[in-house]
Enzyme design. Structure first.
Site, PDB file in Angstrom:
ATOM      1  CB  CYS A 105      -5.786  -1.077 -15.139  1.00 43.33           C
ATOM      2  SG  CYS A 105      -6.093  -2.657 -14.396  1.00 43.33           S
ATOM      3  CG  HIS A 116      -0.269   0.151   2.612  1.00 42.83           C
ATOM      4  ND1 HIS A 116      -0.060  -1.076   3.042  1.00 42.83           N
ATOM      5  CD2 HIS A 116      -0.218   1.062   3.267  1.00 42.83           C
ATOM      6  CE1 HIS A 116       0.574  -0.768   4.399  1.00 42.83           C
ATOM      7  NE2 HIS A 116       0.518   0.584   4.474  1.00 42.83           N
TER       8      HIS A 116
END
Length: 763
Positions: free
Chosen positions: A677, A365
């Site tokens: 993506c 993250h």
């Protein structure tokens, strides 16, 4: 002469005991000259740029030549070995046309010559050479032995080569260290290294005393209560849907927390003068040792649970005793094992020039947020001692996944020039925000953004995103201390949908597993990328998926722009199961008085089987999103986060070209909209190929949207089609890149496409 395997083993073991780089290389050349009974043994190592070789150690040539003799690749016999990656065995080296005499070495008396390349993971590290007086070549046995030795030494010397430490003794070359990691976020940053300390582990706690036992006992009991609340909240929220093994683990932890041996043991040691942290460590180690002595494997494994619960209590204690240090008012490179989002928030964003983490991956993250904020980041850096380099000048090169500590002034100046140019370009590109991404021959490309936090919404909209192509819903789960409730998820999702309304937002259902782990739900597997991840995990934990879909549908009821995206589909029954859950959740919400417009449901193509099953899957989906990172990884069987094979990971591999064309052709025939993506959508060279193939919707990090838009507006698709035709005949990714890179150069971009031209007025 005979060279038994034991001599090689002895040599390797002796080298392993040598810690000093200079001593290590001296040991190698000395021992080899003795083993082979030769007059000369030398090691030449590549410079960091790998364009030349420096004499790094020798036994037999002039010691004064070490560090001074330098040969370009393909120059002289040594350079020829480096250039061809093949051994050279000669009876009379000075008579060979390739021989270059260097007076400093005093090597003219030596005629016989044998040199072999030193390689590690297909990369040239240097050249190993032996020489002698006789005018006859070395025997085949000698050559075979030297090649075997070189194969063993390649990895050992690679570490020296990568760190640059061996160059610290070389004249006229400034000592600096260059470390490799995995790419977290592209871009370049320079600044002073500022360490962000992670929470200490129990093993790090040192003996310490306290002058206030009452306060220490109070802090400990508060920490104990907080951990109890964490566990009760986590187990209660999942209830009967919690897997039995994890449910049992919660129960074990709760029993441990209630154990008088734990609380009484810690309080007794505090009474005797120990600090709460030191008392906790001693008590936990004492309790764990009782289990470690057991012969029963189950009981022995409980010691790990005790250490785990002790670490949780320690984390709570440390949160009550954190000291915030004031960072200097200058550009900073933040360093640590892993840098949390909270750590980033503690610094003014304009001062953060880069991140270097000794663990983590492209999908951590931290890397995802760094990408969204345009902060260069390198993850999983091996071998770097951050503590020893506190305050040092550092360059973070996210494009090459490199961290350079104490760079020479010339290198630092060049990187700063690159950064200044990049900043000027980005300011110039702001004017493109409301312009379409359209080629010169009127081919329209939709540019969406990837996001995972509400904080990402503003950068995406500011840089002209036409929607969200990938909302990573796992980020709120990863930064939470337990599974978020439906209401918590709803608040997050509705804010994201509102921020982009009426533009579409493709929200991916929870995708954990692989290298994306939840801190409160550990999954241990021998092959995590082939295991319990993505839709497999959420279908097995149905309550989680039901809760998440309900939260997304409630947000969609207010905003109407949700597109539901399902990750890691590999079977038809998986998407059918998701549709059934979606239908039931819609019906339940309707009974509660909430009318839900039917959202589009799409799937990600990341697993090759999904690509092959498209005709069978089509009737159950409304759109397709190609996850270029995972598709490349699974198609090539390459873990992109493993430094040993990450150099083989390339979206431009010919197999990916075949797959991408097949997916697009199949989707068109089935009437399915398709987007792409991942990192490929941010790679300018790859984007040129994608335009030629026919992809018209790309999703990428917000920071890279202006650059990719500029590129699209500068080219003609018709001009790229002949290159695509040639690319179909290529056998590796370097050939394909070589076809498209000249297009960038002609437009004024850097060859790798990371540096757009400063004057973009033509766009």
């Amino acid at each position: 002469m005979h060279h038994p395997l034991s001599t090689l083993t002895s040599l390797v073991e002796q080298i392993a005991r040598t810690q000093d780089p200079t001593a290590m290389m001296s040991t190698i050349v000395q021992r080899l000259s003795e083993l082979l009974n030769v007059e000369v043994c030398s090691i030449y190592l590549c410079t960091p740029e790998r364009d030349s070789l420096i004499l790094a150690a020798t036994q037999g040539l002039s010691p004064a030549a070490v560090g001074h003799v330098q040969l370009a690749v393909n120059e002289g016999l040594v350079g020829n070995i480096a250039g061809t990656l093949s051994a050279v065995n000669l009876a009379d080296a000075p008579a060979d046309d390739r021989f270059v005499y260097i007076p400093e070495t005093h090597e003219m008396p030596y005629h016989r010559f044998l040199g072999v390349p030193l390689l590690h993971l297909r990369k040239l590290v240097g050249v190993l050479v032996i020489q002698g007086h006789q005018r006859e070549p070395f025997s085949e046995e000698d050559e075979a032995f030297l090649i075997t030795v070189a194969s063993q030494l390649g990895s050992t010397l690679y570490q020296l080569h990568r760190d640059g430490e061996w160059m610290s003794d070389v004249q006229d070359i400034s000592p600096f260290r260059r470390y490799r990691g995995v790419k977290g976020a592209s871009g370049v940053g320079c600044g002073r290294l500022w360490l962000v300390h992670p929470q200490l582990s129990l093993a790090d706690i040192k003996p310490s005393m306290t002058s206030n036992p009452a306060q220490q006992k109070s802090d400990f009991m508060d920490a104990l209560s907080s951990v109890k609340e964490e566990l009760e909240s986590g187990s209660g929220r999942l209830g009967k849907h919690l897997p039995s093994d994890v449910s049992a683990l919660f129960h074990v932890y709760q029993l441990m927390l209630q154990s008088p041996e734990l609380s009484d043991g810690v309080k007794q040691l505090i009474t005797e003068g120990a600090s709460a942290e030191w008392a906790l460590k001693q008590t936990i180690e004492g309790m764990a040792s009782l289990f470690e002595q057991s012969d029963d494997p189950y009981m022995k494994a409980r010691s790990e649970d005790i250490y785990n619960i002790g670490q949780r209590i320690l984390n709570q204690l440390l949160e009550r005793d954190q000291q915030v240090l004031e960072a200097p008012d200058e550009p900073l490179i933040l360093g640590g094992e892993l840098i949390s989002i909270a750590d980033l928030a503690a610094f003014p964003q304009e001062r953060i020039q880069g991140l270097v983490c000794t663990s983590g991956s492209t999908l951590s993250h931290t890397a995802i947020v760094a990408n969204a904020l345009g902060i260069p980041a390198v993850m999983g850096v091996e071998g770097v001692e951050l503590e020893q380099n506190r305050g040092a000048k550092v360059i973070i090169d996210g494009n090459r996944a490199e961290c350079i500590i104490n760079p020479p002034q010339a290198l630092l100046t060049e990187y700063k020039r690159m950064i200044d140019q990049e900043n000027r370009v980005m300011r110039d590109l702001e004017r493109l925000r409301n312009m379409p991404a359209e080629t010169l021959d009127n081919v329209r490309i939709q540019l969406h953004t990837n996001t995972g936090l509400l904080a990402d919404a503003t950068p995406g909209l500011e840089r002209g995103a036409e929607g969200v192509g990938l909302y990573r819903s796992e980020i709120p789960f990863m930064v939470h201390d337990s599974f978020p409730t439906e209401q918590e998820q709803y608040r997050i999702y509705v804010n994201v949908l509102k921020a982009y309304s009426p533009l579409p937002v493709s929200m991916r259902t929870l995708d954990i597993g692989g290298d994306k782990q939840l801190p409160y739900f550990e999954i241990n597997e021998s092959n995590p990328y082939l295991g319990w991840r993505g839709i497999r995990f959420t279908l097995d934990n149905t309550q989680l998926l039901v809760t998440q879909i309900r939260a997304m549908l409630r947000a969609h009821a207010e905003c109407g722009n949700l597109k539901l995206l399902v990750p890691m589909i590999s079977r038809v029954d998986e998407i059918i199961a998701v549709r059934e859950i979606l239908d039931k959740a819609s019906e339940a919400l309707k009974r509660d008085g909430i009318e839900i417009p039917r959202p589009q449901v799409g799937m990600m193509i990341e697993v090759p089987s999904a690509m092959l099953l498209l005709p069978k899957l089509a009737q159950h989906i409304d759109f397709v999103s190609v996850g270029s990172n995972d598709l490349t990884q699974y198609l090539l069987a390459v873990d992109r986060n493993n430094p040993r094979v990450s150099n083989l990971f390339d979206n431009m591999h010919p197999a990916m070209l075949v797959a991408l064309e097949q997916i697009l052709t199949t989707c068109k025939s089935l009437g399915l909209p398709v987007s792409l993506c991942g990192e490929m959508a941010s790679d300018p060279v790859a984007v040129l190929m994608l335009i030629a193939i026919g992809y018209d919707t790309l999703s990428l990090s917000a920071y890279n949207i202006p650059k990719i838009k500029l590129l699209i507006r500068s080219v003609r698709r018709a001009d790229l089609m002949p290159l695509l035709e040639k690319a179909r005949d290529c056998t590796d990714e370097s050939q394909i890149r070589a076809l498209f890179e000249p297009v960038l150069v002609k437009l004024g971009w850097s060859k790798d496409g990371r540096q757009p031209p400063e004057d973009s007025s033509a766009a």
